[in-house]
Design a protein around this motif. Structure first.
Motif, mmCIF file in Angstrom:
data_model
loop_
_atom_site.group_PDB
_atom_site.id
_atom_site.type_symbol
_atom_site.label_atom_id
_atom_site.label_comp_id
_atom_site.label_asym_id
_atom_site.label_seq_id
_atom_site.Cartn_x
_atom_site.Cartn_y
_atom_site.Cartn_z
ATOM 1 N N UNK A 17 -0.834 -2.315 -2.242
ATOM 2 C CA UNK A 17 0.077 -3.335 -2.760
ATOM 3 C C UNK A 17 -0.427 -4.301 -3.672
ATOM 4 N N UNK A 18 0.314 -5.177 -4.378
ATOM 5 C CA UNK A 18 -0.137 -6.088 -5.383
ATOM 6 C C UNK A 18 -0.760 -7.161 -4.797
ATOM 7 N N UNK A 19 -0.393 -7.626 -3.537
ATOM 8 C CA UNK A 19 -1.166 -8.691 -2.908
ATOM 9 C C UNK A 19 -2.665 -8.371 -2.543
ATOM 10 N N UNK A 20 -2.861 -6.941 -2.433
ATOM 11 C CA UNK A 20 -4.391 -6.539 -2.342
ATOM 12 C C UNK A 20 -4.683 -6.588 -0.866
ATOM 13 N N UNK A 21 -3.523 -6.891 -0.127
ATOM 14 C CA UNK A 21 -3.779 -6.850 1.441
ATOM 15 C C UNK A 21 -3.338 -5.735 2.161
ATOM 16 N N UNK A 62 3.605 4.925 -5.302
ATOM 17 C CA UNK A 62 3.409 3.925 -6.162
ATOM 18 C C UNK A 62 4.158 2.698 -5.641
ATOM 19 N N UNK A 63 3.757 1.423 -6.026
ATOM 20 C CA UNK A 63 4.223 0.356 -5.452
ATOM 21 C C UNK A 63 4.873 -0.831 -6.545
ATOM 22 N N UNK A 64 6.046 -1.207 -6.311
ATOM 23 C CA UNK A 64 6.420 -1.990 -7.547
ATOM 24 C C UNK A 64 5.685 -3.318 -7.869
ATOM 25 N N UNK A 277 -7.422 4.852 -4.686
ATOM 26 C CA UNK A 277 -6.550 3.673 -5.585
ATOM 27 C C UNK A 277 -7.371 2.515 -5.441
ATOM 28 N N UNK A 278 -7.382 1.647 -6.275
ATOM 29 C CA UNK A 278 -7.805 0.369 -6.474
ATOM 30 C C UNK A 278 -7.099 -0.738 -6.233
ATOM 31 N N UNK A 279 -7.458 -1.719 -5.512
ATOM 32 C CA UNK A 279 -6.748 -2.826 -5.314
ATOM 33 C C UNK A 279 -6.535 -3.667 -6.733
ATOM 34 N N UNK A 280 -5.155 -4.280 -6.956
ATOM 35 C CA UNK A 280 -5.286 -5.052 -8.072
ATOM 36 C C UNK A 280 -6.145 -5.977 -8.464
ATOM 37 N N UNK A 281 -6.878 -6.788 -7.376
ATOM 38 C CA UNK A 281 -7.822 -7.862 -7.454
ATOM 39 C C UNK A 281 -9.221 -7.085 -7.820
ATOM 40 N N UNK A 282 -9.221 -5.633 -7.681
ATOM 41 C CA UNK A 282 -10.445 -4.978 -8.069
ATOM 42 C C UNK A 282 -11.483 -5.262 -6.948
ATOM 43 N N UNK A 283 -11.186 -5.538 -5.707
ATOM 44 C CA UNK A 283 -12.109 -5.905 -4.632
ATOM 45 C C UNK A 283 -12.380 -4.709 -3.851
#
Length: 492
Positions: A17-21, A62-64, A277-283
């Motif tokens: 997810x885009x919240x990276x959580x 995929x997540x919106x 997959x990679x989290x949006x915050x790249x962590x």
């Protein structure tokens, strides 16, 4: 590394997810599950669409952008899950891959055969565009599309084919712009991603990673090698600094997008690594395996482990890690200042500078605009006066537009955009530029009142470079009216 258990069969798809959580996974056990990335706890599911027969496989997830929708694709077709309302929408066309457009309004999918590509409206689940080619040479069936990816500007769709080529299509009508058909692509292209700046495409075929110029389809350098068996999945970080791959050789690898070299040794996955997959915050990295488990890796720890396994490769790694740590520390400090004093402009100024350094331009612009509003709202007249040091977006737009119009004075009134195939008049050329990464980089660099017109003129001249080509039409030369809105591929 954290191991998460819950699926009873192999994990076939993963997305963050885009919240990276949170992490969402699909499995050949016909269920979809949502996990807390930090604790590994189940926070949603198992979900199994009503009517989906046992044995149906989720091939892609995929997540919106707003984290409201999950799209799944597989043998059952595409499903759009509204996770807040717990509603689902269906289209029963089987697909191999799905991805959201950057604005989240469209969903693309690649079909099982006939070179099929689809684009759906995410609100209604209606098909907006579709393409299929029933046969190729000698009446052989056209191959399927194994992976799809929207370009960062949403204007193009890359389609990776089981026939060993890559098609790049317009998203408004799915017409072909160009095809990558290198002799090295003799095997199916398993996956495709765009670099965040839209300048490159990265593909996987058998055990090789390949880099391409997205404007003309030319291969960049030699294929990157390291895996010994099929690469099943790849992902690129949101800042474009590294790529990760999951392979049937039971390893996960990290690669530098700058040098195309391995970043350290292979990370042991113990079983076939099916998806990554990679989290949006790249962590965080999240990978799935044949054993039904999900492995969540901290990027910094994973990179350090990889370097311990093989410290001889890619000297760029250490410089990248130093820069990454400095950026993370700067962003963390900014968030602390904002939390301590939300009404102050200082924290947002720090956040803007950190995001600018990391080339996260959209977020940097947002932080700058919030900072300017804080200056205007301050009860202190001295703080209010600080806004003169900064350029507002409206003024920056005016300055850039004037530079563009001056630079285009000697250019033809209409130009073919070679990356999209559109025949653009002057206003269209400017609109496309104002949405580009080049514009965003230029604007963010103009945050201080000293505008450096020379730098602006140079950036504009580079973006709007053009060439005049001659062509002998003989007796069939078209008039301007004939080609007014015609796509260049239709010109004889």
């Amino acid at each position: 590394m954290r191991t998460i258990e819950g699926h009873t069969r192999k994990v076939t798809a993963v997305a963050v997810f885009n919240d990276s959580r949170r992490v969402v996974t699909g499995s050949s056990d016909s269920t979809l599950r949502i996990w807390d990335a930090e604790t590994g706890a189940s926070v949603g599911g198992p979900f199994e669409p009503e009517g989906l027969s046992r044995g149906g496989t989720f091939r892609s997830l995929a997540v919106s952008p707003d984290d409201r929708l999950i799209a799944s694709g597989g043998s059952h077709g595409i499903i759009l899950w509204d996770i807040e309302r717990m509603q689902v929408s269906y289209d029963f066309k089987p697909v191999n891959s799905v991805c959201f457009s950057p604005d989240g309004k469209r969903l693309a999918g690649g079909g099982e055969s006939d070179d099929q590509a689809f684009i759906w409206d995410t609100r209604t689940c209606d098909i907006l565009e579709n393409h299929e080619q029933k046969h190729i040479r000698n009446n052989s069936p056209a191959p399927g599309v194994l992976s799809v990816a929207f370009s960062p500007d949403g204007l193009k769709l890359a389609c990776a084919s089981s026939g060993g080529y890559i098609n790049v299509r317009r998203t408004d009508n799915l017409r072909l712009l160009f095809r990558f058909n290198d002799t090295l692509l003799s095997r199916p292209v398993q996956g495709i991603v765009w670099s965040p700046d839209g300048q490159q495409l990265v593909s996987i075929s058998y055990n090789k990673l390949m880099f391409w110029n997205s404007s003309n389809g030319h291969k960049i350098g030699q294929p990157s090698t390291g895996h010994t068996r099929y690469i099943n999945s790849l992902a690129i970080s949101s800042d474009g600094s590294f790529i990760t791959t999951a392979s049937s050789d039971q390893t996960v690898r990290l690669w530098s997008t700058k040098t195309h070299q391995k970043m350290g040794g292979a990370l042991n996955h113990t079983v076939v690594a099916t998806c990554i997959a990679i989290s949006p915050n790249a962590e965080l990295l999240a990978s799935g395996g044949n054993d039904g488990q999900i492995r969540v890796w901290g990027v910094e720890r994973a990179l350090s482990t990889a370097m311990e396994l093989d410290s001889s490769c890619d000297p760029y790694f250490e410089r990248w890690m130093v820069g990454r740590n400095l950026y993370r520390e700067a962003l963390s400090d900014a968030e602390k200042v904002i939390k301590h004093n939300p009404s102050s402009y200082v924290g947002y100024e720090m956040k803007h500078e950190a995001l600018h350094t990391a080339q996260r331009y959209d977020e940097a612009i947002e932080a700058l605009n919030i900072m300017l509003s804080k200056l205007d709202d301050s009860p202190d007249p001295q703080i209010q006066q600080l806004h003169w040091k900064y350029v507002r977006q409206s003024k920056a737009n005016d300055v850039i537009r004037r530079a563009v119009r001056t630079g285009l004075e000697s250019a033809p009134l209409r130009l073919l955009d070679t990356s999209t195939g559109y025949l653009c008049d002057r206003d269209a050329q400017i609109r496309i530029f104002m949405k580009s990464m080049e514009y965003k980089e230029l604007y963010v660099s103009m945050m201080h009142a000293s505008l450096h017109m020379e730098s602006i003129d140079e950036a504009v001249a580079k973006y709007f470079s053009w060439a005049m080509l001659s062509h002998r039409w003989e007796n069939k030369e078209p008039s301007l009216r004939d080609i007014w809105v015609v796509h260049y591929s239709h010109l004889d």
